[in-house]
Design a protein around this motif. Structure first.
Motif, PDB file in Angstrom:
ATOM      1  N   LYS A  71       0.909  -1.451  -0.209  1.00  0.00           N
ATOM      2  CA  LYS A  71       0.114  -0.527  -0.134  1.00  0.00           C
ATOM      3  C   LYS A  71       1.153   1.035   0.348  1.00  0.00           C
ATOM      4  O   LYS A  71       0.621   2.360  -0.408  1.00  0.00           O
ATOM      5  N   HIS A  72       2.343   1.209  -0.055  1.00  0.00           N
ATOM      6  CA  HIS A  72       2.615   2.042   0.517  1.00  0.00           C
ATOM      7  C   HIS A  72       4.614   1.629   0.010  1.00  0.00           C
ATOM      8  O   HIS A  72       5.212   1.833   0.330  1.00  0.00           O
ATOM      9  N   PRO A  73       4.273   2.013  -0.796  1.00  0.00           N
ATOM     10  CA  PRO A  73       4.931   2.148  -2.426  1.00  0.00           C
ATOM     11  C   PRO A  73       6.473   3.342  -2.544  1.00  0.00           C
ATOM     12  O   PRO A  73       7.213   3.156  -3.082  1.00  0.00           O
ATOM     13  N   ASP A  74       5.507   4.440  -1.616  1.00  0.00           N
ATOM     14  CA  ASP A  74       6.638   5.245  -2.010  1.00  0.00           C
ATOM     15  C   ASP A  74       7.381   5.990  -0.382  1.00  0.00           C
ATOM     16  O   ASP A  74       8.025   6.577  -0.804  1.00  0.00           O
ATOM     17  N   VAL A  75       7.330   4.829   0.216  1.00  0.00           N
ATOM     18  CA  VAL A  75       7.775   5.505   1.354  1.00  0.00           C
ATOM     19  C   VAL A  75       9.886   5.369   0.680  1.00  0.00           C
ATOM     20  O   VAL A  75       9.911   4.798   0.265  1.00  0.00           O
ATOM     21  N   VAL A  76      10.574   6.661   1.541  1.00  0.00           N
ATOM     22  CA  VAL A  76      11.983   6.192   1.243  1.00  0.00           C
ATOM     23  C   VAL A  76      12.935   6.121   1.960  1.00  0.00           C
ATOM     24  O   VAL A  76      13.633   6.192   1.841  1.00  0.00           O
ATOM     25  N   GLY A  77      12.328   5.417   3.687  1.00  0.00           N
ATOM     26  CA  GLY A  77      13.204   5.234   4.442  1.00  0.00           C
ATOM     27  C   GLY A  77      12.154   4.168   5.699  1.00  0.00           C
ATOM     28  O   GLY A  77      11.220   4.760   5.935  1.00  0.00           O
ATOM     29  N   ILE A  78      13.199   3.983   6.241  1.00  0.00           N
ATOM     30  CA  ILE A  78      12.523   3.061   7.457  1.00  0.00           C
ATOM     31  C   ILE A  78      12.949   3.266   8.313  1.00  0.00           C
ATOM     32  O   ILE A  78      14.496   2.222   8.577  1.00  0.00           O
TER      33      ILE A  78
END
Ligand code: WQD
Length: 337
Positions: A71-78
């Motif tokens: 659902k969140h392929p646009d996450v840039v970092g964890i």
């Protein structure tokens, strides 16, 4: 830019969410609320004016982790805090610790590799050094065989990340915390230990509030100036800021290696008695305590060499032991009022 903070409603996680929001990041906090409370969201909103997106996910459920990141392929970092962290409990229940601290890490890393940007900040600990030979401790000090399953999960976690980074696009920073203490100066968020606190500072503040009869000082026969053990107590807000700086380093592709390691401490060691004295000074209260035997598994001394974090991250602590203790005391009084 969208950043995921696992364990985002926890002690260090919530303070990091605040600092990420302060820097303009859109934050999604993931937490299974096993060691935190949903009310932390309100505390964060009171500080920053923005309530982070929140997902109640148990990262041990692989399908739940997969669904979230699809659902969140646009996450840039964890930034990965989610883990069990009580040393004593890990000895009694090692499989719980390996499941929660290792399985969940692997599932998150597997999804990270599917993202466009695979930036990862890992919550590690100075516990990996055991009793280091030389003080202050540098990042190249040898990693000692872990004396608890908790410490082992941090060592194994670091190795998993290094192995994965070798063959995937993962870029990671391992942050080895010394002893995080204190609370946000607004007293809107802080540490919420469940049950009897294992750590020194929450036990002190609860004793000062009359919730505990007296503090037991675990050992006054250590080879230290006053006989009590020495640690590097770092304000949780300073610690949180280091995470944002580390993430920005990866986002700006400034990292020199695929996996970089930094000690996060003040560089100053404080004994248990020094912490007690500092607390009495900032609280204006006498703290009842007694000397008892050493605690199994405790080391004599640990404090950080801060050169690498200062020279490479451009980060160093700004808040003092007294400020950290004063913030912990203000928080304790707030939650008991
Ligand atoms: C500090 C000092 C105790 C309680 C652990 C983990 C570390 C990190 C922080 C998770 C020691 C003494 C304590 C008490 C005492 N955990 N003490 N009476 O053990 O240095 O570190 O917690 O991230 O990974 O290893 O922290 O706060 O438990 O103890 O005398 O009631 O205070 O002996 O010298 P520790 P701590």
């Amino acid at each position: 830019m969208k950043v995921v903070v696992t364990g985002g409603l926890g002690f260090i996680g919530s303070h990091t969410v605040v600092e990420l929001q302060n820097q303009g990041f859109e934050v999604i906090a993931i937490d299974n609320l096993s060691n935190s409370s949903i009310t932390v969201l309100d505390g964060i909103e009171k500080i920053t004016g923005k309530k982070p997106l929140f997902e109640n996910i148990d990262l041990r459920e692989k399908s739940a982790v997969q669904n979230f990141f699809q659902k969140h392929p646009d996450v840039v970092g964890i930034i990965h805090f989610a883990a069990s962290k009580a040393v004593g409990e890990s000895v009694e229940n090692p499989l719980l610790y390996y499941e929660n601290n290792i399985n969940a890490l692997v599932y998150v890393l597997q999804e990270l590799t599917q993202l466009t940007q695979a930036n990862f900040i890992f919550s590690s600990s100075c516990t990996v050094y055991g009793q280091a030979e030389k003080m202050p401790i540098t990042e190249d000090a040898s990693v000692q065989p872990a004396i608890s399953p908790y410490g082992n999960t941090k060592q194994i976690g670091e190795e998993i990340i290094k192995d994965a980074a070798k063959v995937t696009k993962i870029n990671a920073v391992l942050l080895r915390y010394f002893n995080p203490i204190g609370a946000h100066p607004t007293a809107e968020i802080g540490e919420l230990p469940l049950g009897v606190p294992q750590n020194l500072v929450p036990f002190i503040t609860q004793t000062a509030m009359g919730l505990r009869q007296e503090l037991s000082v675990f050992g006054n026969d250590y080879p230290t100036p006053d006989g009590t053990a020495v640690r590097d107590y770092i304000h949780v807000v300073d610690l949180a800021k280091a995470h944002v700086i580390a993430l920005q380093r990866l986002l700006n592709q400034q990292n020199a290696e695929k996996v970089e390691t930094f000690n996060l401490g003040t560089g100053k060691g404080s004994s248990v008695l020094e912490v007690i004295n500092a607390f009495e000074k900032v609280s204006g209260q006498k703290l009842p305590y007694k000397m008892v035997a050493r605690r199994e598994g405790d080391i004599t001394s640990a404090y950080a060499n801060t050169d690498k974090a200062r020279e490479i991250l451009g980060w160093q602590t700004e808040l003092s032991l007294e400020e950290a203790l004063a913030s912990a005391w203000k928080w304790e009084q707030k939650i008991r009022s």
